[in-house]
Write a protein that holds these residues in place. Structure first.
Motif, mmCIF file in Angstrom:
data_model
loop_
_atom_site.group_PDB
_atom_site.id
_atom_site.type_symbol
_atom_site.label_atom_id
_atom_site.label_comp_id
_atom_site.label_asym_id
_atom_site.label_seq_id
_atom_site.Cartn_x
_atom_site.Cartn_y
_atom_site.Cartn_z
ATOM 1 N N PRO A 201 -18.501 -5.283 -7.639
ATOM 2 C CA PRO A 201 -19.157 -6.581 -7.910
ATOM 3 C C PRO A 201 -19.791 -7.164 -6.642
ATOM 4 C CG PRO A 201 -16.791 -6.910 -7.671
ATOM 5 C CD PRO A 201 -17.034 -5.443 -7.461
ATOM 6 N N PHE A 202 -21.016 -6.777 -6.365
ATOM 7 C CA PHE A 202 -21.693 -7.194 -5.145
ATOM 8 C C PHE A 202 -22.069 -8.675 -5.162
ATOM 9 C CE2 PHE A 202 -23.309 -2.669 -5.774
ATOM 10 C CZ PHE A 202 -22.275 -2.110 -5.027
ATOM 11 N N HIS A 203 -22.229 -9.224 -3.961
ATOM 12 C CA HIS A 203 -22.733 -10.585 -3.772
ATOM 13 C C HIS A 203 -21.920 -11.655 -4.502
ATOM 14 C CE1 HIS A 203 -26.032 -9.066 -1.455
ATOM 15 N NE2 HIS A 203 -26.340 -8.220 -2.425
ATOM 16 N N CYS A 204 -20.597 -11.542 -4.401
ATOM 17 C CA CYS A 204 -19.718 -12.621 -4.857
ATOM 18 C C CYS A 204 -18.519 -12.660 -3.920
ATOM 19 C CB CYS A 204 -19.289 -12.422 -6.319
ATOM 20 S SG CYS A 204 -18.071 -11.122 -6.580
ATOM 21 N N SER A 205 -17.644 -13.632 -4.095
ATOM 22 C CA SER A 205 -16.538 -13.848 -3.160
ATOM 23 C C SER A 205 -15.554 -12.687 -3.103
ATOM 24 C CB SER A 205 -15.802 -15.140 -3.511
ATOM 25 O OG SER A 205 -15.283 -15.071 -4.828
ATOM 26 N N LEU A 206 -15.558 -11.819 -4.125
ATOM 27 C CA LEU A 206 -14.675 -10.646 -4.102
ATOM 28 C C LEU A 206 -15.057 -9.672 -2.991
ATOM 29 C CD1 LEU A 206 -14.387 -9.912 -7.951
ATOM 30 C CD2 LEU A 206 -12.704 -11.029 -6.487
ATOM 31 N N MET A 207 -16.239 -9.833 -2.434
ATOM 32 C CA MET A 207 -16.719 -8.965 -1.350
ATOM 33 C C MET A 207 -16.306 -9.444 0.040
ATOM 34 S SD MET A 207 -18.554 -6.264 -2.333
ATOM 35 C CE MET A 207 -17.322 -5.968 -3.601
ATOM 36 N N GLN A 208 -15.441 -10.440 0.123
ATOM 37 C CA GLN A 208 -15.059 -10.988 1.431
ATOM 38 C C GLN A 208 -14.532 -9.930 2.407
ATOM 39 O OE1 GLN A 208 -15.799 -14.143 2.494
ATOM 40 N NE2 GLN A 208 -15.220 -13.267 4.472
ATOM 41 N N PRO A 209 -13.693 -8.965 1.969
ATOM 42 C CA PRO A 209 -13.257 -7.931 2.920
ATOM 43 C C PRO A 209 -14.427 -7.160 3.534
ATOM 44 C CG PRO A 209 -11.879 -7.875 0.954
ATOM 45 C CD PRO A 209 -13.016 -8.812 0.653
ATOM 46 N N ALA A 210 -15.465 -6.927 2.750
ATOM 47 C CA ALA A 210 -16.651 -6.239 3.268
ATOM 48 C C ALA A 210 -17.406 -7.135 4.246
ATOM 49 C CB ALA A 210 -17.562 -5.825 2.116
ATOM 50 N N ALA A 211 -17.459 -8.429 3.956
ATOM 51 C CA ALA A 211 -18.110 -9.375 4.872
ATOM 52 C C ALA A 211 -17.382 -9.394 6.213
ATOM 53 C CB ALA A 211 -18.134 -10.775 4.260
ATOM 54 N N ASP A 212 -16.054 -9.344 6.174
ATOM 55 C CA ASP A 212 -15.266 -9.313 7.420
ATOM 56 C C ASP A 212 -15.569 -8.052 8.227
ATOM 57 O OD1 ASP A 212 -14.124 -11.686 6.586
ATOM 58 O OD2 ASP A 212 -12.290 -10.740 5.813
ATOM 59 N N ALA A 213 -15.684 -6.916 7.530
ATOM 60 C CA ALA A 213 -15.993 -5.654 8.206
ATOM 61 C C ALA A 213 -17.378 -5.706 8.849
ATOM 62 C CB ALA A 213 -15.908 -4.492 7.221
ATOM 63 N N MET A 214 -18.333 -6.301 8.143
ATOM 64 C CA MET A 214 -19.691 -6.387 8.681
ATOM 65 C C MET A 214 -19.776 -7.372 9.838
ATOM 66 S SD MET A 214 -21.129 -4.047 7.123
ATOM 67 C CE MET A 214 -22.698 -4.246 7.989
ATOM 68 N N ALA A 215 -18.980 -8.428 9.782
ATOM 69 C CA ALA A 215 -18.951 -9.394 10.889
ATOM 70 C C ALA A 215 -18.508 -8.706 12.175
ATOM 71 C CB ALA A 215 -18.015 -10.560 10.550
ATOM 72 N N LEU A 248 -26.375 -14.570 9.102
ATOM 73 C CA LEU A 248 -26.911 -14.500 7.735
ATOM 74 C C LEU A 248 -26.610 -13.158 7.076
ATOM 75 C CD1 LEU A 248 -30.309 -16.314 8.347
ATOM 76 C CD2 LEU A 248 -28.338 -17.201 7.087
ATOM 77 N N LEU A 249 -26.585 -12.079 7.863
ATOM 78 C CA LEU A 249 -26.246 -10.769 7.294
ATOM 79 C C LEU A 249 -24.792 -10.718 6.825
ATOM 80 C CD1 LEU A 249 -28.069 -8.270 9.687
ATOM 81 C CD2 LEU A 249 -28.682 -8.821 7.325
ATOM 82 N N VAL A 250 -23.927 -11.416 7.527
ATOM 83 C CA VAL A 250 -22.519 -11.491 7.097
ATOM 84 C C VAL A 250 -22.418 -12.324 5.823
ATOM 85 C CG1 VAL A 250 -20.205 -12.291 7.699
ATOM 86 C CG2 VAL A 250 -21.629 -11.184 9.435
ATOM 87 N N GLU A 251 -23.096 -13.466 5.797
ATOM 88 C CA GLU A 251 -23.067 -14.343 4.617
ATOM 89 C C GLU A 251 -23.673 -13.643 3.400
ATOM 90 O OE1 GLU A 251 -25.005 -18.018 5.522
ATOM 91 O OE2 GLU A 251 -23.591 -18.544 7.123
ATOM 92 N N GLN A 252 -24.629 -12.741 3.656
ATOM 93 C CA GLN A 252 -25.334 -12.061 2.571
ATOM 94 C C GLN A 252 -24.400 -11.199 1.718
ATOM 95 O OE1 GLN A 252 -26.815 -8.363 2.571
ATOM 96 N NE2 GLN A 252 -28.990 -8.855 2.668
ATOM 97 N N VAL A 253 -23.322 -10.671 2.297
ATOM 98 C CA VAL A 253 -22.418 -9.769 1.566
ATOM 99 C C VAL A 253 -21.777 -10.486 0.381
ATOM 100 C CG1 VAL A 253 -20.393 -8.279 1.730
ATOM 101 C CG2 VAL A 253 -21.960 -8.442 3.668
ATOM 102 N N THR A 254 -21.405 -11.742 0.570
ATOM 103 C CA THR A 254 -20.779 -12.513 -0.509
ATOM 104 C C THR A 254 -21.745 -13.506 -1.139
ATOM 105 O OG1 THR A 254 -19.981 -14.158 1.084
ATOM 106 C CG2 THR A 254 -18.469 -12.367 0.521
#
Length: 311
Positions: A201-215, A248-254
């Protein structure tokens, strides 16, 4: 004014880039550089499949980017043009934002490939298969989609993920919530809801672990100011500052892909011509957002030769 735009996930297909590589040494160089950066034979997978492996998020994302950049490099080197002289802005849909940054010199090719490999892998790992889902809402605007998402959530995640054009919005979240939303579409004046064949499920809050990895990865990635401003997915506005781009790239994940608003903003700023490198999915969306816009899809050598005449 002109923008070069770059497609997102779903535009991959077995055979992508093959004819271009056969026709151009410049394209072959791009595909080899991506292979070397990733330590895998990605171009072989792009050329011959199997489709099931190419569709995996961690392969599809760098593959789509490599195909688009190869197309652009052929235009630049064999056509004798410079992006900075022929484009006023660049933009990309979801992963396409990374392609746009690479095209504009903010990220080098090897770094872009590695970041997208990590992004794809992290997005897939963030939510176990079968837990999340996405659905396209046809005949929906963001207001209707948001109302539907709120009604279907019932304590689970159900969010507007992609605002693609005036007729299509994508929602993302827990599988149960997305299935409830699809069942409720008619109650909200939406023509149809279609579950999408995606693995997460891309681009929603469930992607937070991926956002952390990208950060973490983006914090140390070499990122320069782009030669032309990039329209960011999450703000639908141009950005050129490297630190702002990282954020913005980090925010983009979720966050929501605000593609409709991005195109509308570019058109309002005077961008009438749009060149889509490596795909033909964004052009129809752009025409639905800005009917008076001129769009060109550049995939083959013939496409390149045709577009170069008008640049």
């Amino acid at each position: 004014m002109r923008a070069f735009v770059f497609p997102g996930q779903g535009s991959q297909a077995v055979g992508m880039g093959k004819a271009l590589a056969e026709a151009s040494g410049i394209a072959r160089e791009v595909f080899q550089e991506v292979d070397d950066a990733l330590g895998q034979k990605l171009f072989l997978l792009m050329s011959e499949g199997p489709e099931s492996d190419l569709t995996l998020t961690e392969n599809a994302q760098p593959a789509i980017m490599a195909n688009a950049i190869a197309t652009l490099r052929v235009m630049e080197k064999e056509g004798g043009i410079r992006l900075s002289e022929k484009a006023d802005f660049v933009a990309g849909h979801s992963l396409g934002e990374y392609t746009a940054l690479c095209a504009a010199g903010a990220l080098d090719l090897a770094t872009t490939a590695k970041l997208l490999k990590l992004r794809g892998r992290s997005m897939q790992a963030a939510v176990p298969v079968g837990i999340g889902a996405m659905a396209a809402l046809l005949g929906a605007d963001t207001e209707k989609a948001q109302a539907l998402a709120d009604a279907a959530a019932e304590g689970e995640v159900c969010a507007v993920a992609n605002d693609n054009d005036p007729t299509q919005v994508v929602i993302s979240g827990h599988k149960g919530a997305i299935e409830r939303a699809v069942a409720l579409v008619k109650d909200f004046g939406i023509k149809r809801g279609v579950l999408l064949p995606v693995s997460a499920p891309f681009h929603c809050s469930l992607m937070q672990p991926a956002a952390d990895a990208m950060a973490e990865a983006l914090a140390t990635a070499a990122l320069r100011a782009p030669v032309v401003p990039v329209y960011a997915n999450v703000t639908a506005s141009p950005v050129a500052d490297p630190d702002a781009i990282r954020t913005l790239l980090v925010e983009q994940v979720t966050g929501r892909v605000r593609w409709r608003e991005s195109v509308a903003a570019m058109f309002a700023a005077g961008v009438t011509d749009y060149v889509e490198c490596g795909g033909k999915v964004l052009g129809p969306m752009i025409k639905r957002i800005a009917p008076d816009a001129n769009t060109n899809a550049v995939i083959t050598m013939d496409d390149i030769e045709s577009v170069l005449k008008g640049l």
